[in-house]
Design a protein around this motif. Structure first.
Motif, short mmCIF file in Angstrom:
data_model
loop_
_atom_site.label_atom_id
_atom_site.label_comp_id
_atom_site.label_asym_id
_atom_site.label_seq_id
_atom_site.Cartn_x
_atom_site.Cartn_y
_atom_site.Cartn_z
N UNK A 229 0.69 -1.27 -0.04
CA UNK A 229 -0.01 0.01 0.09
C UNK A 229 0.75 1.07 -0.12
N UNK A 230 2.08 1.16 0.64
CA UNK A 230 3.00 2.43 0.58
C UNK A 230 3.27 2.77 -0.84
N UNK A 231 3.84 1.60 -1.70
CA UNK A 231 4.19 1.86 -2.85
C UNK A 231 3.01 2.45 -3.88
N UNK A 232 1.77 2.08 -3.65
CA UNK A 232 0.61 2.41 -4.18
C UNK A 232 0.34 3.94 -3.79
N UNK A 233 0.40 4.34 -2.44
CA UNK A 233 0.01 5.61 -2.16
C UNK A 233 1.24 6.53 -2.81
N UNK A 234 2.52 6.15 -2.77
CA UNK A 234 3.48 6.92 -3.38
C UNK A 234 3.28 7.04 -4.97
N UNK A 235 2.94 5.84 -5.65
CA UNK A 235 2.62 6.00 -6.94
C UNK A 235 1.51 7.06 -7.13
N UNK A 236 0.55 7.13 -6.38
CA UNK A 236 -0.78 8.10 -6.68
C UNK A 236 -0.10 9.56 -6.51
N UNK A 237 0.53 9.90 -5.64
CA UNK A 237 1.05 11.42 -5.32
C UNK A 237 2.06 11.55 -6.57
N UNK A 238 2.82 10.60 -7.00
CA UNK A 238 3.51 10.83 -8.13
C UNK A 238 2.61 11.11 -9.62
N UNK A 239 1.52 10.22 -9.72
CA UNK A 239 0.57 10.39 -10.92
C UNK A 239 -0.16 12.03 -10.52
N UNK A 240 -0.45 12.22 -9.46
CA UNK A 240 -1.21 13.56 -9.42
C UNK A 240 -0.10 14.75 -9.82
N UNK A 241 1.23 14.59 -9.16
CA UNK A 241 2.03 15.69 -9.71
C UNK A 241 2.37 15.60 -11.18
N UNK A 242 2.43 14.41 -11.91
CA UNK A 242 2.58 14.34 -13.42
C UNK A 242 1.57 15.00 -14.04
N UNK A 243 0.44 14.46 -13.68
CA UNK A 243 -0.82 14.86 -14.37
C UNK A 243 -1.00 16.63 -14.31
N UNK A 244 -0.61 17.06 -13.22
CA UNK A 244 -0.76 18.48 -12.89
C UNK A 244 0.20 19.32 -13.92
N UNK A 245 1.33 18.58 -14.25
CA UNK A 245 2.21 19.31 -14.87
C UNK A 245 1.76 19.79 -16.32
N UNK A 246 0.62 19.06 -16.75
CA UNK A 246 0.22 19.29 -18.08
C UNK A 246 -0.86 20.36 -17.97
N UNK A 247 -1.23 20.86 -16.63
CA UNK A 247 -2.23 22.03 -16.30
C UNK A 247 -1.51 23.17 -15.88
N UNK A 248 -2.44 24.14 -15.34
CA UNK A 248 -1.92 25.20 -14.76
C UNK A 248 -1.67 25.14 -13.30
N UNK A 249 -1.33 24.05 -12.78
CA UNK A 249 -1.37 23.93 -11.33
C UNK A 249 0.15 24.56 -11.06
N UNK A 250 0.16 25.25 -9.87
CA UNK A 250 1.39 26.18 -9.58
C UNK A 250 2.52 25.08 -9.36
N UNK A 251 3.88 25.28 -9.77
CA UNK A 251 4.83 24.63 -9.54
C UNK A 251 5.09 24.19 -8.07
N UNK A 252 4.88 24.94 -6.94
CA UNK A 252 4.92 24.63 -5.54
C UNK A 252 3.96 23.43 -5.36
N UNK A 253 2.92 23.32 -5.88
CA UNK A 253 2.12 22.06 -5.58
C UNK A 253 2.53 21.15 -6.34
N UNK A 254 3.20 21.27 -7.34
CA UNK A 254 3.77 19.91 -8.11
C UNK A 254 4.78 19.36 -7.35
N UNK A 255 5.74 20.30 -6.79
CA UNK A 255 6.96 19.84 -6.02
C UNK A 255 6.45 19.21 -4.64
N UNK A 256 5.48 19.88 -4.04
CA UNK A 256 4.77 19.23 -2.89
C UNK A 256 4.35 17.69 -3.07
N UNK A 257 3.75 17.57 -4.23
CA UNK A 257 3.08 16.23 -4.58
C UNK A 257 4.46 15.32 -4.74
N UNK A 258 5.52 15.73 -5.46
CA UNK A 258 6.67 14.89 -5.71
C UNK A 258 7.39 14.71 -4.39
#
Length: 841
Positions: A229-258
């Motif tokens: 489950x730890x691997x899955x949760x880590x993967x979800x946050x990575x996916x959220x950050x990666x998906x956010x990079x294609x929209x107007x999500x601020x860099x600070x939020x992307x860095x936080x996700x990563x």
């Protein structure tokens, strides 16, 4: 071959010569009673005491028992693993002689053993640590105080070094050995179990004392689920950050996700890395965490998070795959039922198998599994023995026959007297021996381990040089070379290379055990893969070992008189030929005479005094030595021998009164097995026998062997094996593990048959065929060769992948996440490739 095999050999040989029947030179099997008697003698006369404190154990100044078995010359004996040439032995001797307190060191490369003499007995516990520093492994011979623990959380082979170094610093831990492929740790200590578990936890792993029942620990499986489950949760946050990079999500939020993805997925590796550094080792966790932190420092948050997640995912997949391999043998334990039906008077009581004692009578109905080893008291049935012996067909059992725990009663109901406790059953012994074998390093594995110890720090130093040197000379920016250095760090750990051999060996040994073959370690698996010639003992190996009287030729026209005299002489012998004559007389209701002064004549026959006259029964050599003329029967003797008979001449010191021909029958599977061995590439099949030339020639022709050596005594078989070796061949010897012990010890590979029937065979040989036939021998050779091919594939694949990654770093083609993928992906592919051996038919 190990030295205790040779010790046993001499004992067996002497027993054989003193009690063997003259007709075959000790070639034919003894009775069960004789075997059991010999087993007791061989262990007693050579002081091979049980695995507990003994008279030959060593004590320190505080009267504490050390592990080692004291050598008769006054030293302590060790097994040495990792020596691949005689110069290694010289290196060990020179280095250990420099240790303070060491008086003498003798290293035997051929047997893999070392004897150390020291004035202070406490020195003996320091020797394994010193040997380890030299790149080898030393273990005490006979270790009664060793405890075994199951270790959870080891991601790769380098985790082993972290645990060993961490526990090795504890003064109360004398010796610690961790095996990655089986997930076990063996530790000799003077502290508590609780403290050992805590020490392992401090190193970043989980430990639990390994119990005999091999029951799965609920907490352990819970931790595995948490890890997933730890691997899955880590993967979800990575996916959220990666998906956010294609929209107007601020860099600070992307860095936080990563960053969150890195913290969640990297917590366990970071914890393990901390203890690895603390223990002074560079494992994969150290390199990966360094790369992730470095990526964050230069602002490559996506790269860092991807590195962490891929590493965690790779470890999860690796752990699941390796767990399947580790549990492959333990699944055998599920074959034995947890309860047994006990007969108590007129009542039937259900009891846990752990509560059943030796001598209890158990009832096993048709279709049920037999819960414990025992002897059939009443009833007849067919038993499926495949879990123990690998035999494809059921075996008929009746009163007096032995049955084994885990086998299936297919037809009739049986009453069985229990002969062994649950922890001593044949299947429990198989599991113990196999798990022991899986932890013994093969020469290839030992070499790779030493290579990895040198390789990793060199590449780590190279990575630091790449980060610093080029920018200092103005070739590129600091950031560019720092990134390349990080990629090199990830590539540095030779994970796939280190596990390329042990996982393949564990899988092959596990497969063999499930098919009724015990391979005693990786060394013997490798040896089986290069065997070119196989030498077979004839009687009991190629043939049934139960001779029958085929011809009776009286010279005075009194057939019954001849048989009666022969029965009298052989009445007190348990030799198979003697029993064949006795049985023949019983079937025809011919009684023996009054006799006395019975005597066995070693290697020739037996004698008795009947009605005041000495009579002899033995081979022609015996009568020739007494100068008895054999001219009249020479032609008949030649004819009998050409037809495969062993001759027993009966007579007095002045004349022969008759000839008895005794013949053996070829086993059903013998011809088919020999033909299959030829198909798999064996260059020469050889038969060794104590029988005469005529019998040997006939049996050789019927079985399809290429060559035979006849009229051999036990020591002559050793000479025959050496002759084959001098011809440049790698030779395997197949025998019963008792009569043929000297030849088994001399051959490059000793293979014993019928291991399910005798503990000695299981302990003596390098490979044991549990069934009493050759059916599984071709499978063993094929499996060994496939294992060697897979090990070579794994090693080359690991090296080529690593080399390609290293080459691609410098032009800038290899990114950090690609470096992680190449490393964890290669390790996973190596494991999956090795697991193919589990499914080898």
């Amino acid at each position: 071959m190990n030295s205790d095999k040779v010790v046993q050999s001499s004992c067996c040989a002497s027993n054989q010569e003193s009690g063997g029947h003259g007709c075959t030179g000790g070639d034919i099997h003894r009775s069960t009673q004789e075997r059991e008697k010999e087993e007791k003698v061989s262990t007693c006369c050579h002081e091979e005491l049980p695995k507990s404190s003994s008279c030959c154990s060593v004590k320190d100044g505080n009267n504490n028992l050390l592990d080692g078995k004291e050598d008769k010359k006054g030293g302590v004996e060790y097994n040495i693993h990792g020596m691949d040439c005689p110069s290694c032995a010289a290196t060990l001797e020179k280095s250990l002689r420099k240790m303070k307190g060491i008086q003498s060191v003798q290293v035997h490369y051929g047997t893999g053993k070392m004897v150390v003499g020291a004035g202070d007995p406490t020195i003996y516990n320091q020797v394994p640590k010193q040997v380890q520093k030299l790149g080898f492994e030393a273990e005490f011979i006979h270790s009664p105080k060793m405890e075994t623990y199951k270790i959870e959380g080891m991601d790769c082979g380098s985790c082993v070094m972290t645990i060993e170094k961490h526990l090795g610093r504890n003064p109360k831990v004398h010796e610690v050995r961790v095996n990655f492929s089986t997930g076990k740790m063996h530790v000799d200590h003077t502290t508590s179990e609780k403290e050992i578990v805590k020490e392992v936890q401090r190193a970043g792993f989980e430990a639990a004392l390994d119990s005999f029942e091999y029951q799965k620990n609920e907490a352990s499986s819970k931790k595995k689920r948490e890890g997933a489950s730890t691997t899955q949760v880590s993967g979800i946050f990575l996916a959220l950050g990666f998906a956010g990079s294609f929209s107007n999500v601020p860099m600070e939020f992307l860095t936080a996700f990563y960053a969150v993805a890195m913290v969640i997925g990297g917590f366990k590796p970071a914890k393990s890395a901390f203890y690895a550094v603390k223990s002074g080792s560079l494992d994969m966790n150290v390199l990966m965490v360094s790369a992730a932190i470095g990526a964050a420092l230069i602002g490559e948050w996506l790269e860092g998070a991807t590195v962490v997640w891929l590493f965690a995912l790779g470890n999860t997949l690796q752990n699941k795959s390796i767990a399947r391999t580790r549990e492959s043998i333990r699944s055998l334990m599920n074959l034995t039922p947890p309860e047994a039906t006990i007969k108590s008077g007129n009542h039937l009581i259900r009891k846990a198998v752990e509560e059943v004692t030796v001598g209890d009578v158990i009832i096993v109905k048709p279709g049920e599994k037999i819960p414990l080893d025992g002897e059939v008291l009443t009833g007849t049935s067919s038993i499926n023995q495949a879990p123990i012996t690998g035999e494809s067909l059921p075996v008929d059992k009746q009163q007096g026959d032995i049955v084994y725990a885990g086998t299936v009663n297919e037809s009739g109901s049986l009453e069985i007297k229990v002969t062994k406790l649950v922890k001593d059953t044949t299947i429990a012994k198989i599991i113990h021996l196999v798990e022991e074998a899986q932890e013994k390093k093969a020469p290839t594995q030992a070499f790779i381990d030493r290579f990895a110890r040198v390789y990793t720090p060199i590449v780590f130093g190279l990575a630091l040089s790449v980060m610093v040197i080029p920018p200092l000379f103005g070739s590129g920016t600091w950031g560019e070379w720092f990134y390349k250095g990080l990629a090199l760090l990830v590539v540095a750990c030779p994970c796939a290379l280190v596990i390329s051999t042990p996982v393949a060996i564990v899988s092959a040994i596990g497969n063999a055990a499930k098919n009724g073959v015990l391979i005693k370690g990786g060394t013997f698996l490798e040896k089986a893969g290069v065997i070119q010639a196989v030498a077979f003992d004839k009687t009991g190996t190629l043939t049934e070992g139960q001779p029958k009287v085929s011809e009776v030729i009286p010279l005075n026209n009194n057939r019954e008189e001849l048989i009666s005299i022969a029965r009298t002489i052989e009445a007190y012998s348990t030799h198979p030929i003697a029993q064949a004559i006795t049985t023949y007389a019983e079937e025809r209701k011919i009684s023996g005479k009054e006799g006395n002064a019975f005597k066995a004549i070693a290697g020739k026959g037996a004698q008795a005094n009947i009605d005041g006259m000495d009579y002899f029964a033995g081979n022609p050599k015996l009568f020739k030595e007494m100068n008895v003329s054999l001219n009249e029967i020479e032609e008949r003797m030649d004819s009998l021998q050409r037809n495969g008979n062993t001759l027993v001449l009966v007579g007095t010191p002045t004349e022969v009164i008759g000839v008895i021909g005794v013949a053996d029958t070829i086993r059903d599977m013998t011809v088919e097995s020999i033909q299959t061995l030829k198909k798999v590439g064996m260059s020469e099949m050889v038969m060794l026998t104590g029988d005469n030339e005529g019998t040997a020639k006939k049996i050789a022709g019927e079985t399809g062997v290429d060559r035979y050596f006849a009229e051999l005594l036990p020591e002559d078989k050793v000479t025959a094996i050496k002759k084959l070796q001098q011809e440049g061949k790698h030779v395997a010897m197949v025998g019963d593990g008792i009569n043929d012990a000297p030849a088994l010890a001399t051959a490059d590979l000793g293979i014993a048959m019928g291991g399910a029937g005798t503990d000695t065979a299981m302990e003596t040989a390098d490979i044991v065929l549990m069934a009493d036939n050759l059916e599984k021998l071709p499978h063993t050779i094929r499996l060994s060769r496939k294992a060697m091919n897979i090990i070579k594939q794994n090693v080359w694949f690991s090296l080529i992948t690593k080399l390609a990654a290293l080459v691609l770093i410098f032009p800038g083609f290899l990114t950090l996440w690609m470096a992680v993928l190449s490393d964890t992906g290669a390790a996973l592919l190596v494991i999956l490739n090795s697991m193919r051996l589990l499914r080898q038919k």
